[in-house]
Write a protein that holds these residues in place. Structure first.
Motif, PDB file in Angstrom:
ATOM      1  N   ALA A  34       0.813  -1.212   0.000  1.00  0.00           N
ATOM      2  CA  ALA A  34       0.000   0.000   0.000  1.00  0.00           C
ATOM      3  C   ALA A  34       0.848   1.263   0.000  1.00  0.00           C
ATOM      4  CB  ALA A  34      -0.930  -0.005   1.219  1.00  0.00           C
ATOM      5  N   ASN A  35       1.938   1.257   0.744  1.00  0.00           N
ATOM      6  CA  ASN A  35       2.731   2.472   0.917  1.00  0.00           C
ATOM      7  C   ASN A  35       3.767   2.697  -0.167  1.00  0.00           C
ATOM      8  OD1 ASN A  35       1.281   2.601   3.268  1.00  0.00           O
ATOM      9  ND2 ASN A  35       3.039   2.461   4.643  1.00  0.00           N
ATOM     10  N   LEU A  36       4.225   1.645  -0.822  1.00  0.00           N
ATOM     11  CA  LEU A  36       5.311   1.786  -1.788  1.00  0.00           C
ATOM     12  C   LEU A  36       4.942   1.286  -3.176  1.00  0.00           C
ATOM     13  CD1 LEU A  36       8.223   2.588  -2.368  1.00  0.00           C
ATOM     14  CD2 LEU A  36       8.946   0.335  -1.539  1.00  0.00           C
ATOM     15  N   HIS A  37       4.524   0.025  -3.274  1.00  0.00           N
ATOM     16  CA  HIS A  37       4.229  -0.523  -4.598  1.00  0.00           C
ATOM     17  C   HIS A  37       3.055   0.181  -5.266  1.00  0.00           C
ATOM     18  CE1 HIS A  37       7.119  -3.719  -4.223  1.00  0.00           C
ATOM     19  NE2 HIS A  37       6.554  -4.203  -3.136  1.00  0.00           N
TER      20      HIS A  37
ATOM     21  N   THR B  21       4.884  11.243   1.942  1.00  0.00           N
ATOM     22  CA  THR B  21       5.726  10.305   2.687  1.00  0.00           C
ATOM     23  C   THR B  21       5.580  10.612   4.180  1.00  0.00           C
ATOM     24  OG1 THR B  21       7.733  11.677   2.476  1.00  0.00           O
ATOM     25  CG2 THR B  21       7.298  10.056   0.740  1.00  0.00           C
ATOM     26  N   SER B  22       6.630  11.009   4.845  1.00  0.00           N
ATOM     27  CA  SER B  22       6.586  11.261   6.284  1.00  0.00           C
ATOM     28  C   SER B  22       7.938  11.812   6.713  1.00  0.00           C
ATOM     29  CB  SER B  22       6.317   9.941   7.026  1.00  0.00           C
ATOM     30  OG  SER B  22       6.575  10.068   8.410  1.00  0.00           O
ATOM     31  N   GLY B  23       7.945  12.518   7.838  1.00  0.00           N
ATOM     32  CA  GLY B  23       9.228  12.891   8.413  1.00  0.00           C
ATOM     33  C   GLY B  23      10.074  11.671   8.723  1.00  0.00           C
ATOM     34  N   LEU B  24       9.425  10.516   8.932  1.00  0.00           N
ATOM     35  CA  LEU B  24      10.145   9.276   9.202  1.00  0.00           C
ATOM     36  C   LEU B  24      10.882   8.743   7.981  1.00  0.00           C
ATOM     37  CD1 LEU B  24       7.444   7.516  11.402  1.00  0.00           C
ATOM     38  CD2 LEU B  24       9.553   8.637  12.181  1.00  0.00           C
TER      39      LEU B  24
ATOM     40  N   ARG C 142      10.306   8.105  -0.763  1.00  0.00           N
ATOM     41  CA  ARG C 142      11.082   9.350  -0.859  1.00  0.00           C
ATOM     42  C   ARG C 142      12.181   9.220  -1.908  1.00  0.00           C
ATOM     43  NH1 ARG C 142      12.732  14.043   1.417  1.00  0.00           N
ATOM     44  NH2 ARG C 142      14.936  14.425   1.804  1.00  0.00           N
ATOM     45  N   SER C 143      12.912   8.118  -1.869  1.00  0.00           N
ATOM     46  CA  SER C 143      13.981   7.892  -2.838  1.00  0.00           C
ATOM     47  C   SER C 143      13.419   7.815  -4.259  1.00  0.00           C
ATOM     48  CB  SER C 143      14.725   6.603  -2.493  1.00  0.00           C
ATOM     49  OG  SER C 143      15.776   6.367  -3.397  1.00  0.00           O
ATOM     50  N   TYR C 144      12.317   7.093  -4.414  1.00  0.00           N
ATOM     51  CA  TYR C 144      11.678   6.989  -5.727  1.00  0.00           C
ATOM     52  C   TYR C 144      11.257   8.369  -6.233  1.00  0.00           C
ATOM     53  CZ  TYR C 144       8.273   5.767  -9.319  1.00  0.00           C
ATOM     54  OH  TYR C 144       7.577   5.685 -10.500  1.00  0.00           O
ATOM     55  N   THR C 145      10.694   9.175  -5.348  1.00  0.00           N
ATOM     56  CA  THR C 145      10.231  10.512  -5.736  1.00  0.00           C
ATOM     57  C   THR C 145      11.379  11.377  -6.208  1.00  0.00           C
ATOM     58  OG1 THR C 145       8.437  10.344  -4.109  1.00  0.00           O
ATOM     59  CG2 THR C 145       8.959  12.542  -4.932  1.00  0.00           C
ATOM     60  N   GLN C 146      12.495  11.313  -5.523  1.00  0.00           N
ATOM     61  CA  GLN C 146      13.647  12.119  -5.917  1.00  0.00           C
ATOM     62  C   GLN C 146      14.170  11.704  -7.287  1.00  0.00           C
ATOM     63  OE1 GLN C 146      16.207  11.487  -2.536  1.00  0.00           O
ATOM     64  NE2 GLN C 146      15.274  13.145  -1.350  1.00  0.00           N
TER      65      GLN C 146
ATOM     66  N   HIS D 233       5.390  18.179 -12.813  1.00  0.00           N
ATOM     67  CA  HIS D 233       6.123  18.553 -11.607  1.00  0.00           C
ATOM     68  C   HIS D 233       5.981  17.441 -10.564  1.00  0.00           C
ATOM     69  CE1 HIS D 233       7.798  21.038  -8.438  1.00  0.00           C
ATOM     70  NE2 HIS D 233       6.720  20.815  -7.690  1.00  0.00           N
ATOM     71  N   VAL D 234       7.059  17.114  -9.878  1.00  0.00           N
ATOM     72  CA  VAL D 234       7.046  16.044  -8.873  1.00  0.00           C
ATOM     73  C   VAL D 234       7.361  16.641  -7.504  1.00  0.00           C
ATOM     74  CG1 VAL D 234       8.050  13.852  -8.144  1.00  0.00           C
ATOM     75  CG2 VAL D 234       7.756  14.338 -10.581  1.00  0.00           C
ATOM     76  N   MET D 235       6.460  16.408  -6.557  1.00  0.00           N
ATOM     77  CA  MET D 235       6.614  16.968  -5.220  1.00  0.00           C
ATOM     78  C   MET D 235       6.478  15.879  -4.168  1.00  0.00           C
ATOM     79  SD  MET D 235       4.385  19.959  -3.343  1.00  0.00           S
ATOM     80  CE  MET D 235       3.555  19.037  -2.043  1.00  0.00           C
ATOM     81  N   GLU D 236       7.239  16.021  -3.103  1.00  0.00           N
ATOM     82  CA  GLU D 236       7.109  15.140  -1.942  1.00  0.00           C
ATOM     83  C   GLU D 236       6.573  15.949  -0.770  1.00  0.00           C
ATOM     84  OE1 GLU D 236       9.818  12.295   1.019  1.00  0.00           O
ATOM     85  OE2 GLU D 236      10.785  13.592  -0.462  1.00  0.00           O
TER      86      GLU D 236
END
Length: 240
Positions: free
Chosen positions: A106-109, A134-137, A156-160, A172-175
């Protein structure tokens, strides 16, 4: 980005942060479709004038079903907000591997699969945006939620990387990195929590300003600490 008139797909939009983002975007003139799992909460959103789509996003079939339900509609803004937590603390007891797998999907895939499916129509728009919540975590993990932290760090890594790939395009891609917020997921947790309305306001503002990141609330302080000493940031967060 001027959100007025934009077509938005917001996952996990029937409660918590997602619901407040939906409300604030709608108030600014966006056309918002929200997904969720709870029929009563979705009905409440319909009563507020939102289009709703029941979707669980717990596996590939769920994501593909959501894409099919969307038909061929245009989408200007995709907000991947849906997510779930999971108990995974060996100090307390043996974790449930099936619940762990569901959290990871749910959170990544699911966000990655949804982005992949919708990328052609996002690229076809004059301007578009992908917002991954994502999250501060994702910056520094805590000690009791390693799987949740890992999924958010992965997103987060995927978004970057995705932001770099789409540089120079109209997408535009935002986290968005929220702190601890008063939601159903955090019910019963101790500590000071941010109101979802305030969290959503900062995220919507970042969308309008085309920011690459929305570091919300106390996450701003965490980012500053991390920029000075990643090890110190990790030591602080691992205690929680």
């Amino acid at each position: 980005m001027d959100v007025a008139g934009k077509s938005v797909l917001l996952t996990g939009g029937s409660s918590g942060i997602g619901r407040e983002i939906a409300r604030q975007l709608k108030a600014k003139g966006a056309k918002v479709a929200v997904t969720g799992r709870d029929k009563e909460r979705l009905a409440a959103m319909r009563d507020e004038g939102f289009e709703t789509i029941e979707a669980r996003l717990g596996n590939a079939h769920d994501v593909d079903g959501l894409v099919a339900d969307l038909g061929t509609r245009d989408i200007d803004i995709l907000i991947n907000n849906a997510g779930q937590g999971v108990d995974h603390d060996f100090r307390v007891g043996a974790p449930d591997p099936d619940a762990t797998d569901a959290c990871i999907y749910a959170n990544l895939h699911a966000p990655i699969r949804l982005i992949t499916a919708l990328m052609p129509r996002l690229k076809a728009r004059p301007e578009a945006a992908i917002v991954n919540v994502t999250s501060g975590l994702a910056i520094a993990p805590n000690g009791r939620s390693p799987v949740y932290c890992a999924t958010k760090a992965g997103l987060r890594s995927y978004t970057q990387s995705l932001r770099e790939q789409l540089s120079g395009t109209g997408v535009h891609v935002m986290e968005a990195l929220p702190p601890l917020v008063e939601t159903n997921m955090t019910a019963g947790r101790e500590g000071k929590m941010m109101a979802p309305q305030d969290c959503a306001r900062q995220i919507v503002d970042a969308i309008e300003r085309d920011r690459p990141e929305a570091n919300v609330g106390q996450v701003k302080l965490l980012r500053r600490i991390y920029s000075i000493s990643p090890a110190l940031a990790r030591r602080i967060m691992l205690r929680f």
